[in-house]
Design an enzyme around this catalytic site. Structure first.
Site, short mmCIF file in Angstrom:
data_model
loop_
_atom_site.label_atom_id
_atom_site.label_comp_id
_atom_site.label_asym_id
_atom_site.label_seq_id
_atom_site.Cartn_x
_atom_site.Cartn_y
_atom_site.Cartn_z
N GLU A 98 0.88 -1.17 0.00
CA GLU A 98 0.00 0.00 0.00
C GLU A 98 0.92 1.22 0.00
O GLU A 98 1.79 1.34 0.87
CB GLU A 98 -0.88 0.00 1.26
CG GLU A 98 -1.81 1.18 1.26
CD GLU A 98 -2.73 1.25 2.47
OE1 GLU A 98 -2.63 0.39 3.36
OE2 GLU A 98 -3.52 2.21 2.51
N ARG A 148 5.52 -12.78 9.88
CA ARG A 148 6.15 -11.47 9.67
C ARG A 148 7.58 -11.50 10.15
O ARG A 148 7.91 -12.23 11.09
CB ARG A 148 5.43 -10.40 10.49
CG ARG A 148 4.16 -9.90 9.93
CD ARG A 148 3.55 -8.88 10.90
NE ARG A 148 4.06 -7.55 10.66
CZ ARG A 148 3.55 -6.72 9.77
NH1 ARG A 148 2.53 -7.07 9.02
NH2 ARG A 148 4.05 -5.51 9.61
N LYS A 168 5.08 0.79 9.17
CA LYS A 168 5.14 2.06 8.44
C LYS A 168 4.55 3.19 9.27
O LYS A 168 5.07 4.30 9.30
CB LYS A 168 4.33 1.95 7.14
CG LYS A 168 5.09 1.40 5.97
CD LYS A 168 4.21 1.42 4.73
CE LYS A 168 3.57 0.08 4.50
NZ LYS A 168 2.59 0.01 3.44
P1 ATP Z 1 2.97 -1.86 7.87
O1 ATP Z 1 2.25 -2.45 9.04
O2 ATP Z 1 4.40 -1.57 8.13
O3 ATP Z 1 2.26 -0.69 7.27
P2 ATP Z 1 1.73 -3.46 5.95
O4 ATP Z 1 1.61 -4.93 6.05
O5 ATP Z 1 0.52 -2.68 6.25
O6 ATP Z 1 2.97 -3.02 6.80
P3 ATP Z 1 1.69 -3.35 3.13
O7 ATP Z 1 2.12 -2.26 2.23
O8 ATP Z 1 0.26 -3.66 3.19
O9 ATP Z 1 2.24 -2.99 4.57
O10 ATP Z 1 2.54 -4.67 2.88
C1 ATP Z 1 2.88 -5.19 1.64
C2 ATP Z 1 3.30 -6.61 1.85
O11 ATP Z 1 4.41 -6.67 2.72
C3 ATP Z 1 2.20 -7.45 2.47
O12 ATP Z 1 2.03 -8.62 1.71
C4 ATP Z 1 2.69 -7.75 3.84
O13 ATP Z 1 2.30 -9.03 4.22
C5 ATP Z 1 4.21 -7.65 3.70
N1 ATP Z 1 4.84 -7.25 4.96
C6 ATP Z 1 4.64 -6.14 5.67
N2 ATP Z 1 5.34 -6.14 6.80
C7 ATP Z 1 6.05 -7.30 6.82
C8 ATP Z 1 6.97 -7.90 7.74
N3 ATP Z 1 7.31 -7.32 8.87
N4 ATP Z 1 7.49 -9.10 7.40
C9 ATP Z 1 7.17 -9.70 6.25
N5 ATP Z 1 6.32 -9.19 5.35
C10 ATP Z 1 5.74 -8.01 5.63
MG MG Z 2 -1.23 -3.00 5.07
#
Ligand code: ATP
Ligand code: MG
Length: 579
Positions: free
Chosen positions: A42, A268, A278
């Site tokens: 995102e 994760r 983020k």
């Molecule tokens: P954040 O909580 O930091 O905003 P998010 O999961 O909301 O992370 P996205 O942009 O939705 O961020 O994530 C894109 C991809 O990255 C998703 O498929 C998510 O599963 C993966 N991802 C995010 N954080 C991690 C992590 N700590 N370890 C492994 N994969 C991750």
């Molecule tokens: Mg997300």
């Protein structure tokens, strides 16, 4: 990649985990024409090291099995998303060394199709418009113990639902007045299956579709269908989506696809002393706790890049962490280990004195005058009497293919303050009043004859002599223990050097109530150092090993040849050993 790395980076055949096992089986069964994954960030912030793991997983697996991977911006929430983030994400994925299939995709470019399918769901009796407030919807969902309560609109006729959804789409409702919900089961044990919202009204301008839409699909609805549109075979994501998989499958089945995408979840990446969210990282940026998303202390990909971390090192780290369903916390030193390992064979060496202490070599002129006669075969040097400098030629790296550099040796040099101790601790191998002699790296043995103290009793300067016979030779009749680095005072170049520690002094900063309370006050130390000329006259982004210190990178933003600025990448060694 060096031989050294090849030994430690797992080969494809050596990678075994539950997802690869599934893929190997699917390939054996010929289930999909090709392995097709996607990475769906995102664009609401900069990517971090957790995303690096997701990138290495989805792009890496596609590459490994002869497939392809799409980059898809999951841009269903126009309020938090920005074009800047889209640009940084593209840069980050490319920098990590991966190529996405075709052009980057946007969930928003499927809005027409997603809307058409929503209408199809209504026609099938699988979706309805609900006029309850969001609060009522939440309350009526029930709980783990309690079944949900059906909305008064749950049994609205298809014709009316079509009309209401058209009205939603035409902008006749304010935000929160109406939503489209999937009609599944209000008593389902999985809360995500209790008629989840699939479309909401948002009167927002979108960074891709501008003002075309005032209804936006929810991620859980858009995601499976975007996967299906793109012929994704294996949709890999993190464990928090496990409970959403039944709905993922519901949507896919209701619209109907063959072959169909499948979602698989892995744990994760969590790293101790590191924030991987983020949203929380954005606070550090917004409050100027760090200098920006690319502050070298940030665990963002942009921060790690500026810090000097290598894509190879980050990929090696992700390989070592591997994929599983077990939640755990990885030691940050494993990441440092991978980075360090990736640097050893690619970085030129050089001498930099981080905390300069002046040393005047009182017999410099006589000693170098003798040099002409005593010239050791093994030493490549030339004397320039216009500036009274002995120029020593040395390889840039034990691997001589990297070339040579000239190091100026002069009457006044700097050594590090830490290399002279008035009261040395036990086992100290460098200089002290009791142990005045040492080898200066790449040049003579030096013996301290006098130290000069300031009013506070701090050593501010040393006087010393060099042994003229020791350039390229061992001293006769005695053993000199220890080697220290040095830089010419007159020919060395002043440089700003930034040393780093972890941003937080709490192992789990993510759980802290107030992030300010767990900040490590020593995360950044700025020093005015002096570096040998071969280290100053370099391009921004060049990486080096400062001998006896650390790996460093010439800062990509602030470094110039006139005013060098270096960021510490990682220390040269650590007692940490990966399992
Ligand atoms: P954040 O909580 O930091 O905003 P998010 O999961 O909301 O992370 P996205 O942009 O939705 O961020 O994530 C894109 C991809 O990255 C998703 O498929 C998510 O599963 C993966 N991802 C995010 N954080 C991690 C992590 N700590 N370890 C492994 N994969 C991750
Ligand atoms: Mg997300």
């Amino acid at each position: 990649m060096s031989d050294n790395n090849a030994k430690t980076t797992k080969t494809n055949a050596e990678k075994h985990d539950f997802i690869r096992a599934i893929i190997r089986e699917d390939i054996a069964k010929g289930k999909y024409p090709q392995i097709h994954t996607r990475f769906p960030p995102e664009p609401n912030g900069f990517l971090h090291v957790g995303h690096a793991k997701a990138i290495c997983t989805s792009f890496g697996i596609a590459e490994e099995f002869g497939g392809v991977c799409n980059l898809r911006f999951d841009d269903t929430n126009p309020t938090a998303e920005k074009q800047d983030y889209v640009d940084s994400i593209k840069q980050d994925v490319a920098w990590l060394g991966y190529k996405w299939e075709g052009a980057p995709r946007y969930t928003s470019s499927y809005f027409d199709q997603l809307h058409t399918w929503a209408v199809q769901l209504i026609k099938q009796g699988d979706a309805y418009v609900d006029f309850q407030t969001l609060e009522e919807i939440r309350e009526n969902r029930g709980s783990f113990k309690e079944v949900g309560k059906a909305s008064p609109q749950r049994d609205t006729s298809v014709a009316d639902n079509l009309k209401y959804f058209e009205d939603m789409t035409a902008g006749k409702y304010k935000e929160g007045e109406a939503v489209l919900r999937a009609k599944i089961d209000m008593s389902h044990p999985n809360m995500n299956m209790r008629d989840p919202v699939i479309y909401r009204v948002m009167h927002e301008t979108h960074h891709q579709t501008a003002d075309k839409w005032c209804v936006y699909p929810m991620y859980d609805y858009a995601h499976p269908l975007s996967d299906a549109i793109e012929n994704i075979s294996h949709s890999l994501c993190t464990l928090e989506f496990e409970d959403h998989r039944p709905f993922y499958d519901w949507v896919i089945d209701k619209i109907g696809f063959n072959p169909r995408p499948h979602q698989y979840e892995f744990s994760r990446l969590n790293i101790n002393y590191t924030l991987t969210s983020k949203r929380k990282l954005k606070v550090l940026v917004d409050e100027n706790i760090v200098s920006g998303w690319d502050d070298p202390r940030m665990p963002t990909i942009a921060g790690m890049r500026r810090r000097g971390y290598t894509p190879e090192g980050i990929r090696d780290f992700c390989d070592r962490v591997g994929l599983s369903k077990a939640d755990g916390v990885v030691d940050f030193r494993l990441l440092e280990f991978s980075i360090r390992q990736s640097l050893e064979s690619i970085t030129a060496r050089g001498m930099a004195v981080l905390r300069p202490l002046k040393v005047t070599i009182t017999n410099f002129d006589e000693a170098v005058a003798q040099w002409q006669e005593l010239k050791a075969e093994s030493v490549n040097a030339r004397f320039d009497d216009t500036n009274n400098t002995l120029w020593l030629t040395q390889p840039k790296h034990p691997n001589v293919d990297m070339g040579e550099r000239e190091i100026p040796f002069t009457k006044e040099i700097y050594i590090d303050q830490n290399d002279y101790e008035l009261e040395p601790p036990k086992g100290y191998k460098r200089l002290s009043p009791e142990k005045p002699e040492i080898r200066l790296r790449n040049t003579y043995c030096l013996a301290v004859t006098e130290h000069i103290l300031d009013a506070k009793g701090q050593v501010v300067e040393l006087k010393a002599t060099i042994d003229p016979t020791t350039l390229g030779n061992n001293p006769a009749g005695r053993k000199v223990k220890g080697v220290i680095h040095w830089v010419s005072a007159s020919q060395g170049v002043p440089a700003t050097v930034r040393l780093y520690e972890q941003l937080f002094n709490d192992e789990n900063p993510g759980s802290a109530e107030d992030v300010h309370e767990v900040l490590n006050p020593n995360s950044l130390t700025v020093l005015q150092a002096v570096v040998e000329p071969s280290l100053a006259n370099v391009n921004a982004g060049s990486r080096f090993q400062f001998e006896r210190e650390s790996y460093f990178i010439a800062d990509s933003v602030e470094h110039t040849v006139e005013k060098p600025v270096f960021n510490q990448i990682v220390s040269l060694r650590d007692s940490f050993k990966p399992a």
